[in-house]
Design a protein around this motif. Structure first.
Motif, PDB file in Angstrom:
ATOM      1  N   UNK A  46     -49.356 -23.309 -19.582  1.00 54.00           N
ATOM      2  CA  UNK A  46     -49.401 -24.186 -18.410  1.00 54.00           C
ATOM      3  C   UNK A  46     -48.470 -25.389 -18.520  1.00 54.00           C
ATOM      4  N   UNK A  47     -47.719 -25.509 -19.618  1.00 54.50           N
ATOM      5  CA  UNK A  47     -46.829 -26.652 -19.813  1.00 54.50           C
ATOM      6  C   UNK A  47     -45.405 -26.136 -19.976  1.00 54.50           C
ATOM      7  N   UNK A  48     -44.572 -26.364 -18.970  1.00 57.70           N
ATOM      8  CA  UNK A  48     -43.182 -25.917 -19.037  1.00 57.70           C
ATOM      9  C   UNK A  48     -42.394 -26.828 -19.975  1.00 57.70           C
ATOM     10  N   UNK A  49     -41.497 -26.270 -20.806  1.00 56.82           N
ATOM     11  CA  UNK A  49     -40.654 -27.120 -21.657  1.00 56.82           C
ATOM     12  C   UNK A  49     -39.870 -28.117 -20.809  1.00 56.82           C
ATOM     13  N   UNK A  50     -39.773 -29.353 -21.267  1.00 59.50           N
ATOM     14  CA  UNK A  50     -39.079 -30.376 -20.495  1.00 59.50           C
ATOM     15  C   UNK A  50     -38.372 -31.356 -21.423  1.00 59.50           C
ATOM     16  N   UNK A  51     -37.345 -31.977 -20.892  1.00 63.94           N
ATOM     17  CA  UNK A  51     -36.570 -32.994 -21.600  1.00 63.94           C
ATOM     18  C   UNK A  51     -36.394 -34.169 -20.646  1.00 63.94           C
ATOM     19  N   UNK A  52     -36.630 -35.377 -21.133  1.00 73.34           N
ATOM     20  CA  UNK A  52     -36.470 -36.569 -20.304  1.00 73.34           C
ATOM     21  C   UNK A  52     -35.496 -37.527 -20.976  1.00 73.34           C
ATOM     22  N   UNK A  53     -34.476 -37.954 -20.226  1.00 73.48           N
ATOM     23  CA  UNK A  53     -33.493 -38.921 -20.700  1.00 73.48           C
ATOM     24  C   UNK A  53     -33.764 -40.264 -20.035  1.00 73.48           C
ATOM     25  N   UNK A  54     -33.679 -41.345 -20.798  1.00 78.10           N
ATOM     26  CA  UNK A  54     -33.904 -42.675 -20.237  1.00 78.10           C
ATOM     27  C   UNK A  54     -33.112 -43.700 -21.030  1.00 78.10           C
ATOM     28  N   UNK A  55     -32.734 -44.789 -20.351  1.00 73.02           N
ATOM     29  CA  UNK A  55     -32.004 -45.888 -20.974  1.00 73.02           C
ATOM     30  C   UNK A  55     -32.949 -47.040 -21.296  1.00 73.02           C
ATOM     31  N   UNK A  56     -32.635 -47.782 -22.343  1.00 74.31           N
ATOM     32  CA  UNK A  56     -33.373 -49.008 -22.617  1.00 74.31           C
ATOM     33  C   UNK A  56     -32.852 -50.121 -21.717  1.00 74.31           C
ATOM     34  N   UNK A  57     -33.692 -51.135 -21.491  1.00 72.92           N
ATOM     35  CA  UNK A  57     -33.275 -52.311 -20.740  1.00 72.92           C
ATOM     36  C   UNK A  57     -34.102 -53.503 -21.204  1.00 72.92           C
ATOM     37  N   UNK A  58     -33.580 -54.724 -21.098  1.00 71.38           N
ATOM     38  CA  UNK A  58     -34.298 -55.907 -21.597  1.00 71.38           C
ATOM     39  C   UNK A  58     -35.611 -56.117 -20.855  1.00 71.38           C
ATOM     40  N   UNK A  59     -36.613 -56.650 -21.559  1.00 72.00           N
ATOM     41  CA  UNK A  59     -37.894 -56.942 -20.931  1.00 72.00           C
ATOM     42  C   UNK A  59     -37.774 -58.035 -19.880  1.00 72.00           C
ATOM     43  N   UNK A  60     -36.761 -58.886 -20.021  1.00 73.23           N
ATOM     44  CA  UNK A  60     -36.617 -60.014 -19.100  1.00 73.23           C
ATOM     45  C   UNK A  60     -35.963 -59.618 -17.786  1.00 73.23           C
ATOM     46  N   UNK A  61     -35.469 -58.377 -17.668  1.00 75.40           N
ATOM     47  CA  UNK A  61     -34.851 -57.917 -16.429  1.00 75.40           C
ATOM     48  C   UNK A  61     -35.466 -56.589 -16.024  1.00 75.40           C
TER      49      UNK A  61
END
Length: 231
Positions: A46-61
């Motif tokens: 019931x769980x399809x293989x997946x890949x997630x890409x994301x960028x970091x960003x400062x907590x203040x913005x």
């Protein structure tokens, strides 16, 4: 005597001021732009293989206020088995940077090893080493208890259930586990109604027969465990 009273008051104010909590500003932290790659490849039907890409960003913005370190959309993503067979992921239209494997025939083979490859639209390449697929360990027992835990330094508490999982490995080497969970809970209708609003008009009906309702929800977060250091 008057001087003594002023001195005591002055010392008390200094102690009170000195004990205040200093304000915390997230912008004071060092920030380094980088790309995060989160992937899950499982044999769960019931769980399809997946890949997630994301960028970091400062907590203040905010995330939308910075220039991304890497363009996470339009990447080439695939899994390669140790015999050279590749399985390509497709990006979801509703989720930028989220890739799913659309091949329903994909199945992990015990004894085989797999690696993840990602190439962004600007030519940056990332790849993992080959990791062997190990058959999952059976869960022997799941227990729970109701507890009240302190959730902040100010003494605030939260009531809820804590769960423990019992399993046994072969003891040959350290094993690492990750769980994905969902929960189903029941709640009681607090008020009786003689009408139901459909979004357009009131319907003359009651909810007297709907005393209890049920809801299912995915538990967010990453839950991992390890047998490293255990004997």
């Amino acid at each position: 005597m008057q001087l003594s009273k002023k001195l005591i008051l002055y010392i008390f104010i200094l102690v009170t001021i000195g004990s205040c909590i200093e304000p915390y500003f997230p912008g004071d932290l060092d920030y380094e732009p980088m790309l995060f790659i989160q992937a899950i490849v499982t044999d769960h039907p019931d769980i399809a293989p997946r890949v997630q890409l994301s960028n970091t960003y400062p907590l203040s913005t905010g995330e939308d206020e910075i220039i991304p370190y890497v363009n996470i959309s339009g990447a080439t993503v695939y899994i390669e088995r140790d015999d050279g067979i590749r399985y390509y992921f497709s990006e979801q239209s509703w989720g930028k940077g989220i890739y799913y494997l659309p091949d329903p025939s994909f199945a992990l083979v015990a004894g085989s090893s797999y690696m993840l490859f990602v190439e962004t639209v600007d030519g940056q390449q990332f790849e993992s080493g080959y990791e062997p697929y190990i058959l999952p360990t059976e869960i022997e027992e799941i227990g729970y208890k109701y507890a009240t835990d302190q959730t902040s330094e100010l003494g605030e508490t939260s009531e809820g259930y804590s769960f423990n999982v019992t399993t046994t490995g072969d003891g040959a080497e350290s094993s690492y586990y990750r769980w994905e969970m969902d929960h189903t809970y029941r709640y009681k209708v607090s008020l009786h109604a003689d009408f139901i609003w459909t979004g357009v008009r009131l319907v003359d009906t009651t909810n007297y027969h709907l005393v209890y309702c049920y809801m299912d929800d995915f538990v967010r977060g990453i839950y991992v465990g390890s047998t490293s250091g255990l004997t």
